[in-house]
Design a protein around this motif. Structure first.
Motif, PDB file in Angstrom:
ATOM      1  N   VAL A  20      -9.123   5.281  -8.053  1.00 39.28           N
ATOM      2  CA  VAL A  20      -8.671   6.083  -6.919  1.00 39.28           C
ATOM      3  C   VAL A  20      -9.015   5.304  -5.661  1.00 39.28           C
ATOM      4  CG1 VAL A  20      -8.989   8.214  -5.615  1.00 39.28           C
ATOM      5  CG2 VAL A  20      -8.954   8.281  -8.113  1.00 39.28           C
ATOM      6  N   ALA A  21      -8.015   4.882  -4.911  1.00 37.49           N
ATOM      7  CA  ALA A  21      -8.238   4.043  -3.736  1.00 37.49           C
ATOM      8  C   ALA A  21      -8.975   4.819  -2.651  1.00 37.49           C
ATOM      9  CB  ALA A  21      -6.906   3.528  -3.200  1.00 37.49           C
ATOM     10  N   THR A  22      -9.935   4.156  -2.001  1.00 37.67           N
ATOM     11  CA  THR A  22     -10.641   4.765  -0.878  1.00 37.67           C
ATOM     12  C   THR A  22      -9.846   4.618   0.413  1.00 37.67           C
ATOM     13  OG1 THR A  22     -11.832   2.738  -0.264  1.00 37.67           O
ATOM     14  CG2 THR A  22     -12.825   4.131  -1.963  1.00 37.67           C
ATOM     15  N   GLY A  23      -8.839   3.728   0.418  1.00 39.94           N
ATOM     16  CA  GLY A  23      -8.061   3.496   1.630  1.00 39.94           C
ATOM     17  C   GLY A  23      -8.655   2.432   2.520  1.00 39.94           C
ATOM     18  N   SER A  24      -9.910   2.053   2.269  1.00 39.60           N
ATOM     19  CA  SER A  24     -10.542   0.993   3.039  1.00 39.60           C
ATOM     20  C   SER A  24     -10.216  -0.341   2.380  1.00 39.60           C
ATOM     21  CB  SER A  24     -12.066   1.195   3.080  1.00 39.60           C
ATOM     22  OG  SER A  24     -12.720   0.024   3.514  1.00 39.60           O
ATOM     23  N   SER A  25      -9.628  -1.245   3.145  1.00 36.79           N
ATOM     24  CA  SER A  25      -9.266  -2.551   2.579  1.00 36.79           C
ATOM     25  C   SER A  25     -10.502  -3.293   2.093  1.00 36.79           C
ATOM     26  CB  SER A  25      -8.517  -3.376   3.626  1.00 36.79           C
ATOM     27  OG  SER A  25      -9.275  -3.498   4.821  1.00 36.79           O
ATOM     28  N   VAL A  26     -11.615  -3.134   2.816  1.00 37.12           N
ATOM     29  CA  VAL A  26     -12.856  -3.794   2.422  1.00 37.12           C
ATOM     30  C   VAL A  26     -13.403  -3.172   1.147  1.00 37.12           C
ATOM     31  CG1 VAL A  26     -15.246  -4.241   3.087  1.00 37.12           C
ATOM     32  CG2 VAL A  26     -13.429  -4.461   4.783  1.00 37.12           C
ATOM     33  N   ALA A  27     -13.500  -1.840   1.133  1.00 34.91           N
ATOM     34  CA  ALA A  27     -14.079  -1.152  -0.026  1.00 34.91           C
ATOM     35  C   ALA A  27     -13.253  -1.366  -1.284  1.00 34.91           C
ATOM     36  CB  ALA A  27     -14.207   0.340   0.275  1.00 34.91           C
ATOM     37  N   ASP A  28     -11.950  -1.202  -1.183  1.00 31.84           N
ATOM     38  CA  ASP A  28     -11.109  -1.329  -2.378  1.00 31.84           C
ATOM     39  C   ASP A  28     -11.104  -2.751  -2.913  1.00 31.84           C
ATOM     40  OD1 ASP A  28     -10.542   1.348  -2.219  1.00 31.84           O
ATOM     41  OD2 ASP A  28      -8.638   1.091  -1.172  1.00 31.84           O
ATOM     42  N   ALA A  29     -11.176  -3.739  -2.018  1.00 29.13           N
ATOM     43  CA  ALA A  29     -11.215  -5.129  -2.473  1.00 29.13           C
ATOM     44  C   ALA A  29     -12.520  -5.415  -3.212  1.00 29.13           C
ATOM     45  CB  ALA A  29     -11.058  -6.077  -1.282  1.00 29.13           C
ATOM     46  N   ARG A  30     -13.620  -4.937  -2.674  1.00 27.77           N
ATOM     47  CA  ARG A  30     -14.909  -5.220  -3.306  1.00 27.77           C
ATOM     48  C   ARG A  30     -15.101  -4.431  -4.601  1.00 27.77           C
ATOM     49  NH1 ARG A  30     -19.649  -6.076   1.222  1.00 27.77           N
ATOM     50  NH2 ARG A  30     -18.456  -7.368   2.679  1.00 27.77           N
ATOM     51  N   LEU A  31     -14.532  -3.240  -4.670  1.00 27.61           N
ATOM     52  CA  LEU A  31     -14.700  -2.399  -5.853  1.00 27.61           C
ATOM     53  C   LEU A  31     -13.647  -2.677  -6.922  1.00 27.61           C
ATOM     54  CD1 LEU A  31     -15.521   1.018  -4.132  1.00 27.61           C
ATOM     55  CD2 LEU A  31     -17.124  -0.650  -5.078  1.00 27.61           C
ATOM     56  N   GLY A  32     -12.714  -3.561  -6.629  1.00 27.39           N
ATOM     57  CA  GLY A  32     -11.690  -3.875  -7.607  1.00 27.39           C
ATOM     58  C   GLY A  32     -10.578  -2.855  -7.685  1.00 27.39           C
TER      59      GLY A  32
END
Length: 257
Positions: A20-32
Motif C-alpha cells: 500500500v503506497a504511502t504517497g511519499s516518493s522517499v518512503a515508497d522508494a526506501r520501503l520497496g
C-alpha cells in the motif's frame, strides 16, 4: 506429498503480498513500494496528535482493497475518551461509512483477542487495532500472534497507539505520526489533510526517515505534500493594492505594552 509438506511448513512471512503506497516518493522508494500488506504496522501518535494519527490510519486503510470492509477494533475507553468515528466526517475524507465496521471491547485483552480473529480472515481489507493507553497486554507474544495472522491472510494490520511508549514487538514497521499544516488551495481555500510521518523502526533494518504527505480524496491516495503557497489574488484592472504592513514580534509586544 513432499511439496505439500514444504508448503505447509513454510513460514507465513514467505508470502509476497502487495504494498500500500504511502504517497511519499522517499518512503515508497526506501520501503520497496510502501507498507506491506499481510503485515503488522505500528502507528504511534505524536503527543497531542491522536486525531491526526487516527486519520492517517483510516486513510491508509482506505488505500487497500475497496471491495472489502475495514474493521476498526478499539477499547470502550477510547470511545468515551476520544469520541466515536463521525460518519459525515468520514464521507468528507472520501470514505464510505458503510464499508467501516466498528468493534469495541471492554479492555485491551478482549480487543486483542477479537483483532486476532478478524486479522486472520482474508475477506477483510484492513484492520485498525486501537488499545487504550499503555496496554501492557499488547506484548511481544500478542504482536507476534497478530503478525502471523496477517501474514497468512494478507490483511493490512495497523496498531494505533496514543499515550504509549514504543516497546518490543513483531511489527514490520513502527511509525510516529502527527498532523501537519496543509498548503492552501486556490483562493486561499483550506488545504488537503496533511501528515508528518517518521519511520522509527523497520524489521529489515531500513534506516529511519521523515516525510510529509497529503491526502487527495478524489484520487483516494496520498502524495508528497506540496510546498506552501499563498494565493493573494489577482489585482483588478486599474487598481493598486496597498502593501501589507509587516511587524515583528517585538513590535507587537511594545504595542501591547
Amino acid at each position: 506429498m513432499s511439496a505439500l509438506r514444504t508448503q505447509i511448513s513454510a513460514p507465513a512471512e514467505a508470502h509476497a503480498w502487495p504494498f500500500v503506497a504511502t504517497g511519499s516518493s522517499v518512503a515508497d522508494a526506501r520501503l520497496g513500494g510502501g507498507l506491506a500488506r499481510g503485515a503488522l504496522h505500528e502507528l504511534y501518535a505524536e503527543e497531542g496528535h491522536h486525531a491526526g494519527a487516527a486519520g492517517f490510519a483510516l486513510l491508509v486503510s482506505l488505500c487497500g482493497d475497496a471491495a472489502k470492509p475495514l474493521i476498526w477494533v478499539r477499547e470502550d475507553k477510547g470511545e468515551r475518551g476520544d469520541g466515536r468515528l463521525h460518519a459525515p466526517g468520514l464521507a468528507e475524507l472520501g470514505a464510505d461509512p458503510a464499508r467501516i465496521i466498528l468493534v469495541t471491547g471492554r479492555d485491551a485483552l478482549s480487543v486483542l483477542r477479537a483483532a486476532a480473529e478478524i486479522v486472520g480472515c482474508g475477506a477483510v481489507g484492513a484492520v485498525v487495532i486501537e488499545p487504550w493507553g499503555k496496554a501492557p497486554a499488547l506484548d511481544l507474544t500478542a504482536s507476534r500472534r497478530l503478525a502471523l495472522a496477517a501474514a497468512r491472510s494478507g490483511v493490512l494490520t495497523l496498531v494505533l497507539r496514543a499515550g504509549a511508549t514504543p516497546s518490543p514487538s513483531a511489527a514490520t514497521t513502527r511509525w510516529r505520526v502527527g498532523a501537519a499544516p496543509s498548503g492552501p488551495l486556490a483562493a486561499n481555500a483550506p488545504g488537503r489533510p496533511t501528515f508528518d510521518i517518521s519511520l522509527l523502526r523497520h524489521r529489515s533494518g531500513i534506516a529511519g526517515f521523515d516525510a510529509r504527505v497529503e491526502w487527495d480524496r478524489d484520487a483516494r491516495s496520498f502524495r508528497d505534500a506540496a510546498p506552501h503557497r499563498v494565493d493573494v489574488g489577482t489585482p483588478l484592472p486599474g487598481r493598486v493594492f496597498a502593501p501589507a504592513a509587516v511587524r515583528t514580534v517585538a513590535e507587537f509586544g511594545r504595542r501591547a505594552a
